[in-house]
Design a protein around this motif. Structure first.
Motif, short mmCIF file in Angstrom:
data_model
loop_
_atom_site.label_atom_id
_atom_site.label_comp_id
_atom_site.label_asym_id
_atom_site.label_seq_id
_atom_site.Cartn_x
_atom_site.Cartn_y
_atom_site.Cartn_z
N LEU A 95 -58.94 -7.15 53.79
CA LEU A 95 -58.99 -8.61 53.93
C LEU A 95 -60.05 -8.93 54.97
O LEU A 95 -60.03 -8.41 56.09
CB LEU A 95 -57.62 -9.14 54.38
N VAL A 96 -60.99 -9.79 54.59
CA VAL A 96 -62.09 -10.18 55.48
C VAL A 96 -62.06 -11.69 55.66
O VAL A 96 -62.07 -12.44 54.68
CB VAL A 96 -63.46 -9.75 54.91
N LEU A 97 -62.00 -12.13 56.92
CA LEU A 97 -62.05 -13.56 57.25
C LEU A 97 -63.42 -13.87 57.85
O LEU A 97 -63.79 -13.31 58.90
CB LEU A 97 -60.95 -13.93 58.24
N ASP A 98 -64.16 -14.75 57.19
CA ASP A 98 -65.49 -15.13 57.63
C ASP A 98 -65.42 -16.42 58.44
O ASP A 98 -64.98 -17.46 57.93
CB ASP A 98 -66.39 -15.31 56.40
N THR A 99 -65.82 -16.34 59.70
CA THR A 99 -65.81 -17.48 60.62
C THR A 99 -64.44 -18.15 60.68
O THR A 99 -64.30 -19.37 60.43
CB THR A 99 -66.89 -18.53 60.23
N PRO A 100 -63.39 -17.40 60.98
CA PRO A 100 -62.07 -18.01 61.10
C PRO A 100 -61.96 -18.85 62.38
O PRO A 100 -62.54 -18.52 63.41
CB PRO A 100 -61.12 -16.82 61.15
N ARG A 101 -61.21 -19.94 62.28
CA ARG A 101 -60.97 -20.82 63.43
C ARG A 101 -59.47 -21.06 63.53
O ARG A 101 -58.85 -21.59 62.59
CB ARG A 101 -61.73 -22.14 63.24
N VAL A 102 -58.89 -20.66 64.66
CA VAL A 102 -57.46 -20.78 64.87
C VAL A 102 -57.22 -21.80 65.97
O VAL A 102 -57.78 -21.69 67.07
CB VAL A 102 -56.83 -19.42 65.26
N ASN A 103 -56.39 -22.80 65.67
CA ASN A 103 -56.14 -23.90 66.59
C ASN A 103 -54.65 -23.97 66.88
O ASN A 103 -53.87 -24.52 66.10
CB ASN A 103 -56.63 -25.22 65.97
N LEU A 104 -54.23 -23.40 68.02
CA LEU A 104 -52.82 -23.37 68.40
C LEU A 104 -52.55 -24.49 69.39
O LEU A 104 -53.27 -24.64 70.38
CB LEU A 104 -52.47 -22.02 69.04
N VAL A 105 -51.48 -25.26 69.13
CA VAL A 105 -51.17 -26.41 69.97
C VAL A 105 -49.68 -26.42 70.28
O VAL A 105 -48.84 -26.27 69.38
CB VAL A 105 -51.55 -27.74 69.27
N ARG A 106 -49.35 -26.59 71.56
CA ARG A 106 -47.97 -26.85 71.98
C ARG A 106 -47.96 -28.19 72.71
O ARG A 106 -48.67 -28.38 73.69
CB ARG A 106 -47.45 -25.74 72.89
N LEU A 107 -47.14 -29.11 72.19
CA LEU A 107 -47.07 -30.44 72.77
C LEU A 107 -46.17 -30.44 74.01
O LEU A 107 -45.46 -29.48 74.29
CB LEU A 107 -46.55 -31.43 71.74
N ALA A 108 -46.21 -31.55 74.74
CA ALA A 108 -45.44 -31.66 75.98
C ALA A 108 -43.94 -31.55 75.74
O ALA A 108 -43.19 -31.14 76.63
CB ALA A 108 -45.78 -32.98 76.67
N ASP A 109 -43.47 -31.91 74.52
CA ASP A 109 -42.04 -31.81 74.22
C ASP A 109 -41.62 -30.41 73.78
O ASP A 109 -40.45 -30.19 73.45
CB ASP A 109 -41.64 -32.83 73.15
N GLY A 110 -42.56 -29.46 73.79
CA GLY A 110 -42.25 -28.08 73.44
C GLY A 110 -42.47 -27.74 71.98
O GLY A 110 -42.45 -26.55 71.61
N SER A 111 -42.68 -28.72 71.12
CA SER A 111 -42.94 -28.43 69.70
C SER A 111 -44.36 -27.87 69.55
O SER A 111 -45.24 -28.16 70.37
CB SER A 111 -42.77 -29.70 68.87
N ASP A 112 -44.57 -27.09 68.51
CA ASP A 112 -45.87 -26.46 68.32
C ASP A 112 -46.23 -26.44 66.84
O ASP A 112 -45.40 -26.72 65.97
CB ASP A 112 -45.90 -25.05 68.90
N ASN A 113 -47.48 -26.10 66.55
CA ASN A 113 -47.95 -26.07 65.16
C ASN A 113 -48.02 -24.66 64.60
O ASN A 113 -48.54 -24.45 63.50
CB ASN A 113 -49.34 -26.72 65.05
N PHE A 114 -47.49 -23.66 65.33
CA PHE A 114 -47.57 -22.28 64.86
C PHE A 114 -46.21 -21.64 64.61
O PHE A 114 -46.10 -20.44 64.41
CB PHE A 114 -48.39 -21.42 65.83
N THR A 115 -45.15 -22.44 64.64
CA THR A 115 -43.83 -21.96 64.24
C THR A 115 -43.61 -22.35 62.79
O THR A 115 -43.71 -23.54 62.44
CB THR A 115 -42.72 -22.56 65.12
N PHE A 116 -43.33 -21.36 61.94
CA PHE A 116 -43.26 -21.61 60.51
C PHE A 116 -41.81 -21.66 60.04
O PHE A 116 -40.97 -20.87 60.48
CB PHE A 116 -43.99 -20.52 59.73
N ILE A 117 -41.53 -22.59 59.13
CA ILE A 117 -40.23 -22.71 58.50
C ILE A 117 -40.43 -22.44 57.01
O ILE A 117 -40.96 -23.30 56.29
CB ILE A 117 -39.62 -24.10 58.71
N PRO A 118 -40.05 -21.26 56.52
CA PRO A 118 -40.28 -20.94 55.11
C PRO A 118 -39.59 -21.93 54.19
O PRO A 118 -38.53 -22.49 54.51
CB PRO A 118 -39.70 -19.52 54.96
N VAL A 119 -40.20 -22.14 53.03
CA VAL A 119 -39.62 -23.03 52.03
C VAL A 119 -38.32 -22.44 51.52
O VAL A 119 -38.26 -21.27 51.14
CB VAL A 119 -40.59 -23.24 50.86
N GLU A 120 -37.24 -23.24 51.53
CA GLU A 120 -35.96 -22.76 51.01
C GLU A 120 -35.99 -22.75 49.50
O GLU A 120 -36.53 -23.65 48.87
CB GLU A 120 -34.83 -23.67 51.51
#
Length: 322
Positions: free
Chosen positions: A109-134
């Motif tokens: 697997l080759v990723l060309d110019t990958p950009r990873v943007n991790l964010v944790r808000l002040a309330d503790g929620s983040d954009n990198f915690t995943f909830i799989p589809v039930e």
């Protein structure tokens, strides 16, 4: 016709015919759109997040290859700005036979110019915690259809990153803490395997042209290279570092240890060894008010040491040394 009776010529003709048939078979039975849909189904089911791609192309050079242009994993609701993950291109070398059984075995697997943007808000929620589809209980697979209702199994043997960037913004950081972390010019090549259920092992090398830590005033801008041997235990959220040989601003470091990712932050112990180095090699790590006081050359003396670093999980006092 005697020309065609020659063994070498016949072999070339047969080989060419097999390649043509292989191309036709791939186009008919494994069209690019089908592979794209299979990959998107897998990604969305596992991540519980919108995943998009642009153009898809298929090649047989060096095996079955698939290239996805403009790949992106979107943010959850409530997070604006850049996508969680985006890449100009995502290239995969796949095993053909497992695809027919809804398995995705990726040789490379080759990723060309990958950009990873991790964010944790002040309330503790983040954009990198995943909830799989039930899975929907109301739509069981048809009997004899061969469909299980489960997402296809995926395995990746090796991963390559080309010219990547990673940003982590932490809205929960206390005053003076790390509010932003950046890796730029990231290149990596690593192998992956899963020796036991829930356990992932990787070895490889990574380099970063620029490492920037925003918050603490005494951390200089860095560049680094790392050779590593790591094991991740998913159930225990524990990273075991069997080997981490790094070079930071041309200063070599070696580290081993274990780190557990807890709710309040990482905990664990690392042993960091600094091989014998000229004293002036540490100048870049000194606070600005002290750096000018360290003068000399490579003959001005040497320093070496072994440090035990304890990670406390306390954002205000994240680590201690002894």
């Amino acid at each position: 016709m005697s020309f065609l009776r020659r063994k070498s010529v016949r072999a070339l003709v047969i080989t060419a015919a097999v390649l043509v048939l292989a191309v036709v078979a791939v186009k008919v039975f494994l069209p690019a759109e089908k592979i794209r849909d299979l990959a998107l189904e897998q990604a969305r089911a596992r991540l519980g997040r919108e995943v998009t791609v642009g153009d898809v192309s298929v090649t047989l050079r060096g095996g079955l290859g698939v290239r996805l242009a403009d790949f992106a994993v979107h943010n959850p609701e409530g997070f604006g700005g850049d996508h969680l993950v985006a890449a100009d291109g995502l290239e995969l070398k796949l095993a053909i036979r497992p695809l027919l059984d809804r398995e995705i075995q990726v040789h490379r697997l080759v990723l060309d110019t990958p950009r990873v943007n991790l964010v944790r808000l002040a309330d503790g929620s983040d954009n990198f915690t995943f909830i799989p589809v039930e899975e929907s209980p109301s739509a069981p697979p048809a009997e004899g259809s061969g469909e299980t209702g489960e997402a296809p199994a995926v395995s990746v043997a090796s991963l390559t990153l080309k010219n990547g960037n990673l940003v982590f913004n932490d809205g929960t950081a206390p005053e003076g803490g790390v509010s932003e972390f950046r890796l730029e010019g990231l290149n990596a090549g690593l192998t992956l395997d899963d020796p036991a259920p829930g356990t992932f092992h990787t070895t490889g090398r990574a380099t970063a042209g620029r490492i920037l830590v925003v918050g603490p005033p005494d951390i200089p801008e860095l560049d680094a290279a790392l050779d590593f041997d790591l094991t991740w235990d998913q159930d225990a959220s524990r990273l075991t570092i069997a080997r981490a040989d790094a070079t930071v601003l041309e200063l070599p470091l070696n580290a081993t240890g274990e780190v557990t990712m807890g709710d309040v932050g990482p905990t664990g112990t690392l042993r960091v060894a600094v091989p014998e180095q000229p004293v002036v090699g540490f100048k870049a790590f000194l606070p600005p008010e002290l750096a000018p006081k360290l003068t000399g050359d490579d003959k001005s003396g040497t320093v070496s040491g072994i440090f035990d670093v304890g990670l406390t999980g306390d954002a205000a006092n994240a680590w201690v040394t002894r």
